[in-house]
Design a protein around this motif. Structure first.
Motif, PDB file in Angstrom:
ATOM      1  N   GLU A 145     -11.755 -18.597  -8.780  1.00 41.48           N
ATOM      2  CA  GLU A 145     -12.733 -19.683  -8.687  1.00 41.48           C
ATOM      3  C   GLU A 145     -12.943 -20.329 -10.048  1.00 41.48           C
ATOM      4  O   GLU A 145     -13.044 -19.647 -11.062  1.00 41.48           O
ATOM      5  N   LEU A 163      -4.268 -25.722  -8.948  1.00 37.24           N
ATOM      6  CA  LEU A 163      -4.015 -24.436  -9.577  1.00 37.24           C
ATOM      7  C   LEU A 163      -2.669 -24.519 -10.280  1.00 37.24           C
ATOM      8  O   LEU A 163      -1.652 -24.844  -9.666  1.00 37.24           O
ATOM      9  N   CYS A 179      -3.107 -18.849   1.585  1.00 39.72           N
ATOM     10  CA  CYS A 179      -4.415 -18.725   0.946  1.00 39.72           C
ATOM     11  C   CYS A 179      -5.351 -19.816   1.468  1.00 39.72           C
ATOM     12  O   CYS A 179      -4.909 -20.911   1.827  1.00 39.72           O
ATOM     13  N   GLU A 180      -6.627 -19.515   1.472  1.00 36.90           N
ATOM     14  CA  GLU A 180      -7.645 -20.506   1.789  1.00 36.90           C
ATOM     15  C   GLU A 180      -8.050 -21.180   0.482  1.00 36.90           C
ATOM     16  O   GLU A 180      -8.376 -20.509  -0.503  1.00 36.90           O
ATOM     17  N   VAL A 181      -8.018 -22.499   0.455  1.00 39.57           N
ATOM     18  CA  VAL A 181      -8.443 -23.254  -0.726  1.00 39.57           C
ATOM     19  C   VAL A 181      -9.592 -24.178  -0.338  1.00 39.57           C
ATOM     20  O   VAL A 181      -9.664 -24.657   0.798  1.00 39.57           O
ATOM     21  N   SER A 182     -10.481 -24.421  -1.288  1.00 37.61           N
ATOM     22  CA  SER A 182     -11.612 -25.303  -0.994  1.00 37.61           C
ATOM     23  C   SER A 182     -12.196 -25.867  -2.279  1.00 37.61           C
ATOM     24  O   SER A 182     -12.042 -25.292  -3.362  1.00 37.61           O
ATOM     25  N   SER A 192     -11.239 -28.465   2.410  1.00 35.71           N
ATOM     26  CA  SER A 192     -10.680 -27.114   2.484  1.00 35.71           C
ATOM     27  C   SER A 192      -9.318 -27.190   3.163  1.00 35.71           C
ATOM     28  O   SER A 192      -8.971 -28.191   3.798  1.00 35.71           O
ATOM     29  N   ARG A 194      -5.253 -24.715   3.644  1.00 31.82           N
ATOM     30  CA  ARG A 194      -4.479 -23.499   3.433  1.00 31.82           C
ATOM     31  C   ARG A 194      -3.195 -23.844   2.688  1.00 31.82           C
ATOM     32  O   ARG A 194      -2.590 -24.892   2.915  1.00 31.82           O
ATOM     33  N   VAL A 245      -5.752 -27.745  -4.759  1.00 31.35           N
ATOM     34  CA  VAL A 245      -6.862 -26.973  -4.205  1.00 31.35           C
ATOM     35  C   VAL A 245      -7.748 -27.867  -3.346  1.00 31.35           C
ATOM     36  O   VAL A 245      -8.298 -27.432  -2.333  1.00 31.35           O
ATOM     37  N   MET A 259     -14.106 -24.791  -7.334  1.00 34.71           N
ATOM     38  CA  MET A 259     -12.751 -24.854  -6.793  1.00 34.71           C
ATOM     39  C   MET A 259     -12.284 -23.427  -6.524  1.00 34.71           C
ATOM     40  O   MET A 259     -12.322 -22.585  -7.424  1.00 34.71           O
ATOM     41  N   SER A 260     -11.866 -23.152  -5.304  1.00 41.55           N
ATOM     42  CA  SER A 260     -11.614 -21.770  -4.910  1.00 41.55           C
ATOM     43  C   SER A 260     -10.250 -21.588  -4.261  1.00 41.55           C
ATOM     44  O   SER A 260      -9.805 -22.424  -3.464  1.00 41.55           O
ATOM     45  N   VAL A 261      -9.594 -20.475  -4.627  1.00 38.71           N
ATOM     46  CA  VAL A 261      -8.341 -20.036  -3.996  1.00 38.71           C
ATOM     47  C   VAL A 261      -8.568 -18.590  -3.562  1.00 38.71           C
ATOM     48  O   VAL A 261      -8.925 -17.752  -4.387  1.00 38.71           O
TER      49      VAL A 261
END
Length: 284
Positions: A145, A163, A179-182, A192, A194, A245, A259-261
């Motif tokens: 994150e 990323l 992976c889930e990205v959002s 969001s 994948r 992402v 920002m999340s992976v």
């Protein structure tokens, strides 16, 4: 419509003011029209308007001493990557628009278990712009994150977050489960999706030749085929790979962007090298 001769009759300050409503790229084009436009297009009055309003703060966060003879020279100096905050972040301007981009180094990200040497290792890489990168040894719970405030970005601009990564020679399990990205603004998810962190052919090249992973890939092959539309990393000009992402709009308020992976299933994976997350203006 004004002709070059009409423009030539205007005071230089007036021409500079008019050009300030264009862009750095357009101002450079105008400079070739006439001597009056050339002088106005090179003026400090104009190029100060193209510099970000917080450029003094940006310069104070670097250890370099930038002695620029003009604001135009300073602008183009900032179009080259500049390390900030002791090398934890990279900054640059887009030379065509003047919009700001940042790269958060791996050390500026929140990576679950990154301080446990059983799961992650920190090491220098000659090709990285930062002092060190994070390499995944092995883990089944992957969570990365990054956070950035919109106040340091160009206002009212569409941005995309990426990323920046590579896969080492020992990479495995990175293309088996997406992976889930959002991206969330003020804790509200605005986009969001994948993604796979590795192309299938890269995993075949780098994967560990163990029965466990061969069997795991066989079980998940149908999922891989069904999810052909899921994004995979692409090559960057600097030699790294990147995966998007998500996107967001910077607006005018001071908002926090997350920002999340994440991939928190049962799939063991390793060999992912994380350099950071880039936040740059979306290309139209």
């Amino acid at each position: 419509m004004a002709t070059p001769s009409n423009i030539d009759s205007l005071p230089e300050e007036c021409v500079s003011k008019i050009l300030s409503y264009t862009s750095p790229l357009e101002a450079c084009r105008f400079s070739m029209v006439s001597s009056t436009l050339s002088s106005a297009a090179d003026s400090d009055m104009l190029w100060l308007t193209f510099l970000p309003s917080d450029y003094h703060d940006i310069l104070s966060r670097t250890t370099l001493t930038l002695n620029s003879p003009s604001y135009k020279h300073l602008f183009y100096t900032l179009c080259h990557p500049l390390l900030l905050d002791g090398g934890k972040m990279s900054f640059k301007l887009d030379k065509s628009s003047g919009e700001k981009s940042y790269i958060l180094s791996a050390r500026e990200l929140s990576i679950t278990w990154s301080n446990d040497p059983l799961y992650w290792s920190w090491k220098p890489m000659p090709e990285s712009r930062f002092r060190e990168v994070a390499e995944l040894r092995t883990v089944s719970w992957l969570e990365i994150e990054g956070k950035i405030g919109t106040r340091i970005l160009t206002p009212n601009t569409s941005y995309a977050a990426y990323l920046i990564m590579k896969v080492s020679h020992r990479g495995y399990g990175l293309d088996s489960v997406p992976c889930e990205v959002s991206v969330a603004v003020e804790n509200r998810v605005v986009q969001s999706g994948r993604v796979y962190l590795c192309r299938e052919d890269e995993t075949n090249k780098h994967k560990k030749e163990t029965m466990l992973h061969r069997n795991r890939r066989e079980m998940l092959r149908n999922t891989l085929i069904q999810d052909q539309e899921i994004a995979v990393p692409s090559k960057r000009e600097d030699g790294w790979m990147e995966i998007q992402v998500g996107e967001f709009f910077s607006g005018e308020a001071d908002s926090e962007v997350k920002m999340s992976v994440m991939e928190v299933g049962y799939q063991l994976k390793g060999g992912l090298i994380v350099e950071g997350i880039e936040v740059r203006p979306k290309q139209v």
